[in-house]
Design an enzyme around this catalytic site. Structure first.
Site, short mmCIF file in Angstrom:
data_model
loop_
_atom_site.label_atom_id
_atom_site.label_comp_id
_atom_site.label_asym_id
_atom_site.label_seq_id
_atom_site.Cartn_x
_atom_site.Cartn_y
_atom_site.Cartn_z
CE LYS A 137 -12.87 9.36 -18.34
NZ LYS A 137 -13.18 10.56 -17.59
NE ARG B 173 -3.25 -0.18 2.98
CZ ARG B 173 -2.84 0.10 4.23
NH1 ARG B 173 -2.49 1.32 4.53
NH2 ARG B 173 -2.82 -0.85 5.15
CG ASP C 297 -10.05 17.35 -14.54
OD1 ASP C 297 -9.35 16.84 -15.43
OD2 ASP C 297 -11.03 16.78 -14.04
CE1 TYR D 258 -16.71 12.64 -15.60
CE2 TYR D 258 -15.92 12.82 -13.35
CZ TYR D 258 -16.43 12.06 -14.38
OH TYR D 258 -16.67 10.73 -14.19
#
Ligand code: PLP
Length: 369
Positions: free
Chosen positions: A192, A45, A167, A96
């Site tokens: 994307k 982790r 973003d 978004y």
């Protein structure tokens, strides 16, 4: 090691490689939940060599240090959870949907205060700085393709000591690098364009601030919003071809936008590369290209739905940025009521432009019958 003078295309191919003698050409996926004592990672982790390779490459492209997360939403959440209680967040009206949903839910729970602005209106953005703790930006905006004057806004935010996040999912570091304009951090949905093949979910935050980077790494370790190993491997594989994909997809997008704009059956076509686009000059001045998303509008929601069902090649689906051309009527989602009912968002892929145009042309005709 990356040469500082290499251009973006070269960095995309070379960054993140292990250049020691005998090393594999690409950092392989390391599937391990734990590591023998005496090393640097310890537990799975806290780190992974495959994440690090992807982060090194994306960081080199954006001009900062990247931290990968399990999705774009996890990256956004990590940034927002670093905010003090009741922080005032300024964010775009057109953005978004997932980001806006996240912000609205945090506002409803009293976690933060939210102010929505039109990011294409520079004066309105600058006027929103007073009392704000975080400025969240997106440009081009999803799905209306508005362009915020990022160089001006980010310089002013830095001057005012206001934390700013961009973003950069739609533009990718190939078209704009907000950190060079003074952004505090950049967020990506690597799902994307960076991944580019519709086969993974991944997110990232990139920052030049060592303290912020450390805080985000700790948050990821504590909250467990870690990327998958295979996802990081595939995203780096995708990144290697980002430059040629983006160049070709943008070329096709520009041609389709030109034809849609000139088509009397279409009420409106938006693409920042169109000379007639309201934000064309701004986009041309600050971006190294216009991207591969086109928005266009037909008479109403019914005509848009008929058009989508008549398509044979272009795939009706949410999401974008893959090698496949995809389409979606955004107003079908609750929360997207501000988007015109007949607006379609087209994410242009790598198919031949004439096959795409023939498909659009026959579907537009079919939608009017
Ligand atoms: C898809 C998307 C996100 C969210 O990313 P996920 O990887 O789906 O969690 C954030 N911002 C933009 C602009 C997006 O298109």
């Amino acid at each position: 090691m990356a040469d500082r003078n290499w251009r973006t295309e070269t960095i995309a191919v070379t960054a993140g490689r292990d250049e020691s003698p005998g090393a594999p050409m690409n950092v392989p996926p390391t599937f391990s939940s734990t590591y023998r004592d005496g090393g640097t990672i310890g537990y799975g982790r806290y780190g992974n060599p495959t994440w690090s390779a992807f982060e090194e490459a994306l960081g080199a492209l954006e001009g900062g240090e990247a931290i990968a997360f399990s999705s774009g939403q996890a990256a956004t959440t990590a940034v927002l959870s670093g905010l003090p209680a009741k922080a005032a967040v300024v964010a775009p009206i057109d953005s978004y949907l997932g980001t806006r949903g996240l912000l609205s839910r945090l506002e409803a729970r009293g976690r933060l205060r939210l102010r929505l602005i039109d990011v294409t209106d520079t004066n309105a953005v600058l006027a929103s700085f007073a009392g704000a703790d975080l400025l969240w930006l997106e440009s081009p905006t999803n799905p209306m393709l508005g362009i915020a004057e990022l160089p001006v806004i980010l310089a002013a935010a830095r001057e005012a000591g206001l934390t700013s996040v961009v973003d950069n999912t739609f533009a990718t570091p190939l078209l704009q690098r907000p950190l060079t304009w003074g952004a505090s951090a950049v967020v990506h949905s690597a799902t994307k364009y960076l991944g580019g093949h519709s086969d993974l979910l991944l997110g990232a935050v990139i920052t030049t601030d060592v303290g912020r980077r450390q805080q985000l790494v700790e948050q990821r370790s504590n909250e467990g919003s870690i990327p998958g190993v295979m996802e990081a491997y595939l995203a780096l594989r995708g990144l290697r071809t980002l430059a040629v994909r983006m160049a070709q997809q943008a070329r096709t997008a520009a041609e389709l936008a030109r034809r849609l704009h000139g088509d009397p059956r279409i009420s409106m076509a938006r693409y920042p590369g169109l000379r007639s686009d309201p934000h064309h000059r701004r986009a041309r001045a600050q971006m190294d290209g216009f991207g591969a998303v086109v928005a266009f509008e037909v008479a109403d929601g019914g005509a848009a739905d008929r058009l989508v069902s008549a398509l044979r090649l272009i795939v009706p689906t949410t999401s974008l940025g893959g090698v496949e051309t995809t389409i979606e009527r955004r107003a079908r989602w609750s929360g997207e009521e501000r988007v015109p009912a007949g607006l379609l968002r087209l994410s242009v892929g790598l198919e031949h432009v004439e096959d795409l145009w023939e498909d659009l042309d026959q579907a537009i005709a079919g939608s009017r019958a």
